[in-house]
Design a protein around this motif. Structure first.
Motif, short mmCIF file in Angstrom:
data_model
loop_
_atom_site.label_atom_id
_atom_site.label_comp_id
_atom_site.label_asym_id
_atom_site.label_seq_id
_atom_site.Cartn_x
_atom_site.Cartn_y
_atom_site.Cartn_z
N CYS A 18 0.83 -1.21 0.00
CA CYS A 18 0.00 0.00 0.00
C CYS A 18 0.86 1.26 0.00
CB CYS A 18 -0.94 0.01 1.21
SG CYS A 18 -2.32 -1.11 1.04
N SER A 19 1.90 1.25 0.80
CA SER A 19 2.76 2.44 0.83
C SER A 19 3.50 2.61 -0.50
CB SER A 19 3.73 2.38 2.00
OG SER A 19 4.62 1.29 1.83
N TYR A 20 3.87 1.52 -1.13
CA TYR A 20 4.50 1.60 -2.45
C TYR A 20 3.52 2.12 -3.50
CZ TYR A 20 6.84 0.17 -6.74
OH TYR A 20 7.39 0.15 -7.98
N GLU A 22 0.95 3.93 -3.05
CA GLU A 22 0.57 5.31 -2.77
C GLU A 22 1.46 6.30 -3.52
OE1 GLU A 22 -0.13 8.22 1.09
OE2 GLU A 22 0.53 6.16 1.37
N HIS A 23 2.70 5.94 -3.70
CA HIS A 23 3.62 6.82 -4.43
C HIS A 23 3.38 6.80 -5.94
CE1 HIS A 23 5.94 7.81 -0.91
NE2 HIS A 23 6.00 6.53 -0.59
N LYS A 30 -5.60 9.87 -4.19
CA LYS A 30 -5.06 9.29 -2.96
C LYS A 30 -6.13 9.09 -1.88
CE LYS A 30 -0.25 10.29 -3.42
NZ LYS A 30 0.96 10.77 -2.83
N HIS A 34 -6.79 5.62 -0.07
CA HIS A 34 -6.74 5.46 1.38
C HIS A 34 -8.03 4.86 1.93
CE1 HIS A 34 -2.93 7.38 2.43
NE2 HIS A 34 -3.15 8.20 1.39
#
Length: 181
Positions: A18-20, A22-23, A30, A34
């Motif tokens: 998820c953090s990857y 998000e970029h 976004k 989220h």
């Protein structure tokens, strides 16, 4: 313990992905990302908890049985402590088996009134922790005599789930013996 570790690993992999992701997503998407990932995370966290709450006792019974087996080998130094530990886990195991049998009866529309069973308590036996005999008194949930088809299904389900031979299960209602051997 292995299930807990696998669950934590899944959560960690999900959060890293998820953090990857998000970029890679444009900024005006976004908040939707989220929201979606938050809902998925809630489902991933709550699924194991809901299984426990809704009575998926099979894994708990297996876990208790495994604790029984390991506890009998783990405490060889103090025999009184070993016996107390074994007795505690055996009582927990028996109550979990009782709950599981009651849940099986409810799934067939029956009410388990009296449950009596014996368990192989010899730690050296290959069938340690397995049911050896089961006597069960059932009625319909409305208090009437249970139908033999529901009782037969219950007997087969208990036999399959608990690993006990059907001939070792004795089901009866409050008036007569329903199923013999």
């Amino acid at each position: 313990m292995e299930q807990l570790l696998a669950w934590v690993k899944k959560l960690a992999v999900f959060m890293i992905l998820c953090s990857y992701m998000e970029h890679l997503i444009p900024s005006h998407y976004k908040r939707y990302f989220h929201m979606c990932t938050g809902l998925i995370l809630i489902l991933m966290i709550s699924t194991p908890l809901l299984r426990i709450v809704h009575g998926d006792m099979e894994s708990e019974v297996i876990c208790l049985l495994e604790n029984l087996r390991t506890s009998s080998k783990g405490y060889q130094t103090d025999s009184t402590l070993e016996q107390e530990y074994r007795d505690y886990y055996m009582s927990q195991y028996k109550s979990a088996v009782t709950e599981q049998i009651e849940a099986q009866a409810r799934s067939e529309g029956l009410c388990a009134e009296k449950i009596t069973f014996s368990v192989d308590e010899d730690p050296e036996s290959s069938s340690y922790g397995c049911l050896t005999d089961l006597a069960l008194t059932v009625t319909k949930e409305n208090g009437r005599q249970a139908e033999s088809s529901a009782v037969t299904r219950l007997k087969k389900n208990i036999s399959r789930q608990m690993g006990i031979q059907e001939s070792r299960i004795h089901l009866s209602d409050s008036q007569t013996l329903l199923v013999r051997q």
